[in-house]
Design a protein around this motif. Structure first.
Motif, PDB file in Angstrom:
ATOM      1  N   GLY A  78       0.883  -1.194   0.122  1.00  0.00           N
ATOM      2  CA  GLY A  78      -0.088  -0.120   0.053  1.00  0.00           C
ATOM      3  C   GLY A  78       0.804   1.320   0.084  1.00  0.00           C
ATOM      4  N   GLN A  79       0.155   2.322  -0.190  1.00  0.00           N
ATOM      5  CA  GLN A  79       0.893   3.697  -0.482  1.00  0.00           C
ATOM      6  C   GLN A  79       1.654   3.924   1.008  1.00  0.00           C
ATOM      7  OE1 GLN A  79       1.280   5.594  -3.232  1.00  0.00           O
ATOM      8  NE2 GLN A  79       2.865   6.628  -1.886  1.00  0.00           N
ATOM      9  N   GLY A  80       0.875   3.716   2.134  1.00  0.00           N
ATOM     10  CA  GLY A  80       1.435   3.813   3.413  1.00  0.00           C
ATOM     11  C   GLY A  80       2.463   3.185   3.566  1.00  0.00           C
ATOM     12  N   LEU A  81       2.758   2.216   3.142  1.00  0.00           N
ATOM     13  CA  LEU A  81       3.922   1.481   3.486  1.00  0.00           C
ATOM     14  C   LEU A  81       5.201   1.839   2.674  1.00  0.00           C
ATOM     15  CD1 LEU A  81       4.528  -2.141   4.334  1.00  0.00           C
ATOM     16  CD2 LEU A  81       5.574  -1.495   2.149  1.00  0.00           C
ATOM     17  N   LEU A  82       4.722   2.408   1.317  1.00  0.00           N
ATOM     18  CA  LEU A  82       5.929   2.807   0.584  1.00  0.00           C
ATOM     19  C   LEU A  82       6.268   3.848   1.254  1.00  0.00           C
ATOM     20  CD1 LEU A  82       4.446   1.926  -2.949  1.00  0.00           C
ATOM     21  CD2 LEU A  82       6.006   0.802  -1.798  1.00  0.00           C
ATOM     22  N   ASP A  83       5.425   5.178   1.428  1.00  0.00           N
ATOM     23  CA  ASP A  83       5.845   6.315   2.194  1.00  0.00           C
ATOM     24  C   ASP A  83       6.709   5.861   3.546  1.00  0.00           C
ATOM     25  OD1 ASP A  83       4.635   7.424   0.304  1.00  0.00           O
ATOM     26  OD2 ASP A  83       2.915   7.975   1.248  1.00  0.00           O
ATOM     27  N   LEU A  84       6.150   5.173   4.522  1.00  0.00           N
ATOM     28  CA  LEU A  84       6.762   4.890   5.781  1.00  0.00           C
ATOM     29  C   LEU A  84       8.256   4.266   5.391  1.00  0.00           C
ATOM     30  CD1 LEU A  84       6.586   4.552   8.764  1.00  0.00           C
ATOM     31  CD2 LEU A  84       5.838   2.246   8.503  1.00  0.00           C
ATOM     32  N   LEU A  85       8.680   3.432   4.420  1.00  0.00           N
ATOM     33  CA  LEU A  85       9.749   2.902   4.166  1.00  0.00           C
ATOM     34  C   LEU A  85      10.619   3.447   3.283  1.00  0.00           C
ATOM     35  CD1 LEU A  85       9.038  -0.955   4.210  1.00  0.00           C
ATOM     36  CD2 LEU A  85       9.401   0.682   6.159  1.00  0.00           C
ATOM     37  N   HIS A  86      10.053   4.639   2.576  1.00  0.00           N
ATOM     38  CA  HIS A  86      10.923   5.493   1.514  1.00  0.00           C
ATOM     39  C   HIS A  86      11.338   4.534   0.409  1.00  0.00           C
ATOM     40  CE1 HIS A  86      10.590   8.929   4.526  1.00  0.00           C
ATOM     41  NE2 HIS A  86      10.881   8.120   5.559  1.00  0.00           N
ATOM     42  N   VAL A  87      10.418   3.663   0.026  1.00  0.00           N
ATOM     43  CA  VAL A  87      10.607   2.916  -1.219  1.00  0.00           C
ATOM     44  C   VAL A  87       9.684   3.046  -2.246  1.00  0.00           C
ATOM     45  CG1 VAL A  87      11.787   1.132   0.409  1.00  0.00           C
ATOM     46  CG2 VAL A  87       9.472   0.858  -0.146  1.00  0.00           C
ATOM     47  N   ARG A  88      10.092   2.238  -3.595  1.00  0.00           N
ATOM     48  CA  ARG A  88       9.060   2.446  -4.772  1.00  0.00           C
ATOM     49  C   ARG A  88       9.030   0.958  -4.997  1.00  0.00           C
ATOM     50  NH1 ARG A  88      12.313   6.673  -8.364  1.00  0.00           N
ATOM     51  NH2 ARG A  88      13.999   5.350  -7.760  1.00  0.00           N
ATOM     52  N   VAL A  89       7.974   0.867  -6.146  1.00  0.00           N
ATOM     53  CA  VAL A  89       7.827  -0.268  -6.819  1.00  0.00           C
ATOM     54  C   VAL A  89       9.030  -0.620  -7.428  1.00  0.00           C
ATOM     55  CG1 VAL A  89       6.341  -1.465  -8.636  1.00  0.00           C
ATOM     56  CG2 VAL A  89       5.284   0.181  -7.079  1.00  0.00           C
ATOM     57  N   GLY A  90       9.276  -1.936  -7.289  1.00  0.00           N
ATOM     58  CA  GLY A  90      10.606  -2.563  -7.766  1.00  0.00           C
ATOM     59  C   GLY A  90      11.806  -2.756  -6.562  1.00  0.00           C
ATOM     60  N   ASP A  91      11.611  -2.098  -5.632  1.00  0.00           N
ATOM     61  CA  ASP A  91      12.598  -2.291  -4.387  1.00  0.00           C
ATOM     62  C   ASP A  91      12.390  -3.441  -3.790  1.00  0.00           C
ATOM     63  OD1 ASP A  91      13.623   0.267  -5.223  1.00  0.00           O
ATOM     64  OD2 ASP A  91      12.839   1.388  -3.703  1.00  0.00           O
ATOM     65  N   TRP A  92      13.373  -3.956  -3.030  1.00  0.00           N
ATOM     66  CA  TRP A  92      13.574  -5.003  -2.201  1.00  0.00           C
ATOM     67  C   TRP A  92      13.215  -4.586  -0.747  1.00  0.00           C
ATOM     68  CZ3 TRP A  92      13.434 -10.512  -3.193  1.00  0.00           C
ATOM     69  CH2 TRP A  92      13.579 -10.640  -4.824  1.00  0.00           C
ATOM     70  N   VAL A  93      12.255  -5.091   0.132  1.00  0.00           N
ATOM     71  CA  VAL A  93      12.267  -4.557   1.722  1.00  0.00           C
ATOM     72  C   VAL A  93      12.555  -5.851   2.331  1.00  0.00           C
ATOM     73  CG1 VAL A  93      10.716  -2.675   1.122  1.00  0.00           C
ATOM     74  CG2 VAL A  93      10.130  -5.112   1.686  1.00  0.00           C
ATOM     75  N   ARG A  94      13.201  -5.506   3.556  1.00  0.00           N
ATOM     76  CA  ARG A  94      13.571  -6.476   4.613  1.00  0.00           C
ATOM     77  C   ARG A  94      12.558  -6.110   5.734  1.00  0.00           C
ATOM     78  NH1 ARG A  94      16.946  -7.504   9.040  1.00  0.00           N
ATOM     79  NH2 ARG A  94      17.555  -9.811   9.133  1.00  0.00           N
ATOM     80  N   MET A  95      12.007  -6.891   6.560  1.00  0.00           N
ATOM     81  CA  MET A  95      11.287  -7.015   7.769  1.00  0.00           C
ATOM     82  C   MET A  95      11.561  -8.136   8.520  1.00  0.00           C
ATOM     83  SD  MET A  95       7.618  -7.364   5.687  1.00  0.00           S
ATOM     84  CE  MET A  95       8.229  -6.499   4.345  1.00  0.00           C
TER      85      MET A  95
END
Length: 760
Positions: free
Chosen positions: A524-541
Motif C-alpha cells: 500500500g501507499q502508506g507502507l511505501l511512504d513509511l519505508l521510503h521505497v518504490r515499486v521495484g525495490d526489495w524490503v526486509r522486515m
C-alpha cells in the motif's frame, strides 16, 4: 451622507435579486468555513483530551509472555510505565454481535494511560468475572453496564461493570481488536503481555521503539503502536470532512469575491453618467467609492452574521458527526475567536474585492465622456461574415460574435462564471468517488465482502468445506496477517499472506503488476511512504526472529491500516515458515448475494465457532459528505447566478447602443432579443466547457492527493458520468438563456426616444 444613503437605497431597489444572492452566498460560504473549523477541532480535541486526562502512553509494545518487559522502565527517555499486563486474545458476543478482543489483566486502576470511566464503575475484586469495555467496543456490541458477554465455544461469561474512554487505537472489526480491562484472574489463557511507555519527549518515539526492540530482542516483540498512529486513526473521517469543507469554502469565497468584483465593474460601466453627475454636484472620489464599498460590505456582513448565528443556534442539532463536532467545538477555548475571525475574514475579503472594483468609480471624470460610436462587439470578423454569407440566422451569428469578439471583459466574465462551475465539477467528482466505494468496492481494494475466522473449534479443512458448500460464495481466499518490524525497528506494519499461487488474491493495482513469483509482494501507499521505497525495490522486515525479504512488484489500493500493508501469497510465507496456516478466509460473493444473509448463514452453520463480519469500507464513515457536497453545490450555484445576472445586465446595457442600427436594417424585436440571449448562452457554454475541462483533472489531483495522504494511495478518483456533466452544462446554458430572455425583450421593445437617450 443623506445623498449617499439615497443612492444606496435606489441601487438596492434596482438590484434586489443580486443583493439577495450575494447575501445568501456569503452566508453559505461562512457556514461552510465555520463547520470546517468545527470538524478540525472535533477531529483533534476528543482524542487529545482523553490522552491528556488519561496521562496516555506514547508507545504500546506487545511482547511474548517470556519477555523481561520490566527492563523497558530503565530505558533512556522513558518517564513512566504502564504494566506489563498479561493479555489474552478472545472473541466475545453480546446482543447477537461478535467482536475480537484483547483481555488485559489489570490489577488496579493504572496511573499511566488510565481509562476514563463514562459509565459504571471500575473493576471490583469481589466480581472476578467483571470487565470494563473500551467505549468504541461497547458501541459495537451495544453493551451497557450490567450486560453479560459470552465467549463462543466456551462456557465462560463476563459481566460488563463499566465503559471507559482510552487514547489507544479504537476497535475496528477485522483490523483492531477491542480492548477489555479485566482482573488478572479473568485472563486464563495468556498469550503475551503488553507494556505502555510514557516518554519524557514525545518526539523521541521512534528512537524509544528502536531501543525497546534492541533491549528485548526482535523475536520477543509482537506488535508496536504509537500515539501518532492512534491520533491519526481517531481523527479519521472528521479531518477529511473538515478539509473538504475548508477547501470548497475558500474556493467559494474566491468565486464570490470575483463575482462581486465583476458585478460592481459592470454596474459602474452602466452608470458612468450618473457617477459623473454625482461628482459634478460635489461628491468626492472617496464618497463615490464608499457608496459601493459600504453597500456590499453590508450585504456580506448580513450574510456572515446570519451564518454565524445559525451555526451557533442550530449547528449542534444537525444529526450525525457534524452536529457532534459543533457541540464539541462550542466548548473549546478558541471557539469564539474562530467564530469571529472566520466571519470577519470573509467580509474583509469581499470588501477587498469590492474596493478594488469601486476604485474605478472614483476615477470617473465629473464631465461625462461620450460613449464610443462603434459597436461593443467591434467589427465583424471574417468568420462571422462567412457565417452570414451561408445564410445562418443573423441573430445567432451576431450573438456569438458579441460573446466572442476578443474583448477582455468577455474573457473575464467567462473566467468568473467558470470558477464556480469548476468547483461544482470537483464536488461531483468527490461524490462519484464515494459512490464507487459502495457500488464497485472491488475497484478500490475491497474485492472481498466478508472475513471468516474460526475460534479453534473447527479445523481448517472443515472451514473450507463449509465455505465451499455455500453456493453464494464465489471464492474463499485463505489468509494470515502478522505484525512485522520495519527496517530500523522503529515500528510494525501488517504483513499479509492472501491467496495462493494457483488461486491468487484479486488485488486492485494502481501501479506495477500482481505478485506471482516467489518472494514477490504488493504494498500500500502508506507502507511505501513509511519505508521510503518504490515499486521495484526489495524490503526486509522481521517477523519474530525470522527475516522476511520481499520484492515489491506493485502498489495496491489499500484502504485498511492506513495503507501500511504489504501483501504476498500464503505460499511465500510458508516457504519462510512451514508452520504458517490460514488464520482467516476472505470471501468474494457472487453478484446479487446479500453479505448480511451470507454472514448469518455461515455463523449458524458454524455452530458458533465462526466469526463472520463484513470487510470495513472506508466510505461508510463519509455519509455526511453527501449532505456537505449538496450544500456546497447550492452555494456555488448562487455565486454562478450572481455572475450570470452580471453578464446579462452588461450585455443588455451594451446592446442598447445597437438597437437603432439593428432596427434600421430590418431586425425585429424578437431577433434583437435573440442576439442578447445567444450572447449570454454562448458565455455560459464557454464557461461550462472551461470549468469542466479544468475541473476534471483538478478533481483527480485533489482526490488522489487526499488518498495518498491517508495511505490509500492515488488511483481512487473517478469522474462524474458524461450524462451528469452534460446535464450540468445544459443547466448552465438553459439557465442563462431563461434569465436573459425577459430583460433582453424589454430592452428590444423600448421606445426610440428612450434608446436615443441611452445612446447619447
Amino acid at each position: 451622507m443623506r445623498a449617499t444613503l439615497r443612492w444606496a437605497h435606489s441601487d438596492l431597489r434596482t438590484h434586489r435579486g443580486e443583493a439577495l444572492f450575494i447575501t445568501l452566498a456569503t452566508a453559505g460560504i461562512v457556514a461552510s468555513l465555520l463547520l470546517a473549523a468545527a470538524l478540525f477541532g472535533y477531529a483533534t480535541n476528543p482524542w487529545q483530551r482523553v490522552f491528556t486526562q488519561a496521562h496516555g502512553a506514547h508507545v504500546w509494545i506487545h511482547t511474548a509472555a517470556s519477555a523481561d518487559a520490566g527492563r523497558l522502565a530503565r530505558l533512556d527517555g522513558v518517564d513512566s510505565v504502564a504494566g506489563p499486563y498479561r493479555t489474552e486474545s478472545a472473541t466475545v458476543s453480546a446482543h447477537g454481535t461478535r467482536a475480537s478482543v484483547e483481555l488485559r489483566g489489570t490489577p488496579r486502576l493504572p496511573s499511566v494511560d488510565r481509562p476514563l470511566l463514562t459509565a459504571g464503575h471500575w473493576l471490583d475484586p469481589a466480581e472476578p468475572d467483571g470487565v470494563v469495555l473500551e467505549s468504541s467496543l461497547a458501541r459495537a456490541l451495544l453493551a451497557e453496564p450490567g450486560d453479560t458477554l459470552t465467549l463462543p465455544g466456551t462456557a465462560r461469561s463476563l459481566t460488563v461493570e463499566g465503559i471507559a474512554d482510552s487514547a489507544e487505537p479504537r476497535y475496528s472489526p477485522g483490523e483492531q481488536p477491542g480492548l477489555v480491562w479485566a482482573l488478572p484472574s479473568a485472563v486464563r489463557a495468556p498469550g503475551g503481555q503488553v507494556t505502555g511507555l510514557r516518554l519524557a519527549d514525545p518526539a523521541d518515539t521512534d528512537y524509544a521503539v528502536q531501543r525497546a526492540v534492541t533491549v528485548l530482542g526482535a523475536g520477543a516483540v509482537g506488535e508496536v503502536s504509537t500515539w501518532q498512529q492512534a491520533r491519526a486513526e481517531a481523527q479519521g473521517e472528521n479531518r477529511l470532512l473538515g478539509q473538504v469543507l475548508g477547501l470548497f469554502g475558500l474556493g467559494a469565497l474566491a468565486a464570490a469575491g470575483f463575482a462581486v468584483h465583476g458585478a460592481i465593474g459592470t454596474r459602474i460601466r452602466g452608470h458612468l453618467r450618473d457617477i459623473s453627475v454625482l461628482k459634478a454636484i460635489g461628491f468626492t472620489p472617496g464618497q463615490v467609492v464608499r457608496i459601493f464599498l459600504l453597500q456590499h460590505l453590508a450585504y456580506a456582513a448580513l450574510g456572515a452574521v446570519a451564518a454565524a448565528a445559525l451555526t451557533e443556534a442550530l449547528g449542534g442539532r444537525v444529526p450525525g458527526r457534524i452536529g457532534d463536532a459543533v457541540d464539541v467545538w462550542q466548548g473549546l477555548p478558541g471557539h469564539s475567536v474562530t467564530l469571529v475571525a472566520v466571519s470577519v475574514g470573509a467580509v474583509l475579503f469581499i470588501g477587498l474585492t469590492t474596493g478594488l472594483a469601486a476604485w474605478r468609480a472614483g476615477r470617473v471624470p465629473p464631465v461625462p465622456v461620450p460613449r464610443p460610436s462603434a459597436a461593443a462587439g467591434g467589427r465583424l470578423t471574417g468568420l462571422a461574415r462567412g457565417a452570414l454569407g451561408l445564410r445562418l440566422p443573423a441573430a445567432l451569428v451576431l450573438g456569438c460574435h458579441k460573446a466572442f469578439a476578443g474583448r477582455g471583459r468577455s474573457l473575464a466574465g467567462v473566467a468568473r462564471l467558470a470558477l464556480p462551475l469548476l468547483l461544482i465539477v470537483v464536488a461531483l467528482s468527490a461524490w462519484t468517488t464515494i459512490d464507487r466505494f459502495h457500488s464497485s468496492p472491488e475497484q478500490v481494494g475491497l474485492p472481498a465482502a466478508l472475513t471468516v475466522r474460526s475460534d479453534g473449534g473447527m479445523s481448517d479443512p472443515d472451514v473450507r468445506a463449509l465455505l465451499a458448500a455455500d453456493s453464494r460464495v464465489a471464492d474463499a481466499y485463505p489468509g494470515v496477517e502478522v505484525a512485522a518490524l520495519v527496517p530500523g525497528q522503529t515500528g510494525t506494519i501488517a504483513l499479509r499472506g492472501l491467496g495462493t499461487r494457483t488461486r491468487p488474491y484479486p488485488y486492485t493495482l494502481a501501479e506495477g503488476r500482481a505478485a506471482r513469483g516467489p518472494d514477490e509482494a504488493v504494498a500500500g501507499q502508506g507502507l511505501l511512504d513509511l519505508l521510503h521505497v518504490r515499486v521495484g525495490d526489495w524490503v526486509r522486515m522481521t517477523v519474530g526472529e525470522q527475516p522476511q525479504i520481499l520484492h515489491i512488484v506493485g502498489r495496491s489500493i489499500e484502504p485498511q491500516n492506513a495503507g501500511r500493508v504489504v501483501t504476498t501469497s500464503l505460499d511465500t510465507l510458508r516457504e519462510n515458515d512451514p508452520r504458517v496456516s490460514p488464520a482467516f478466509y476472505q470471501l468474494r460473493l457472487r453478484p446479487g448475494a446479500d453479505p448480511q444473509r451470507v454472514a448469518a448463514a455461515l455463523t449458524t452453520a458454524g455452530h458458533g465457532h465462526l466469526d463472520v463480519h463484513a470487510v470495513p469500507n472506508p466510505a461508510d464513515g463519509l455519509s455526511p459528505l453527501r449532505a456537505v457536497v449538496t450544500g456546497l453545490i447550492a452555494v456555488l450555484a448562487l455565486i454562478g447566478l450572481v455572475e450570470l445576472l452580471t453578464t446579462i445586465g452588461g450585455s443588455v446595457r451594451e446592446g442598447e447602443r445597437d438597437v437603432l442600427a439593428l432596427r434600421a436594417i430590418g431586425m425585429s424585436p424578437r431577433q434583437i432579443t435573440m442576439i442578447t440571449v445567444t450572447s449570454t448562452s454562448c458565455t455560459a457554454l464557454a464557461a461550462a466547457v472551461a470549468g469542466t475541462a479544468m475541473g476534471l483533472p483538478l478533481a483527480h489531483r485533489l482526490i488522489d492527493a487526499q488518498g495518498s495522504s491517508n495511505g490509500i494511495g492515488a488511483g481512487i478518483a473517478r469522474s462524474p458520468s458524461p450524462g451528469l456533466l452534460l446535464l450540468l452544462g445544459a443547466s448552465a446554458v438553459l439557465g442563462a438563456a431563461t434569465l436573459a430572455a425577459l430583460p433582453a425583450a424589454r430592452a428590444a421593445r423600448r421606445r426610440l426616444a428612450d434608446t436615443l437617450s441611452a445612446v447619447a
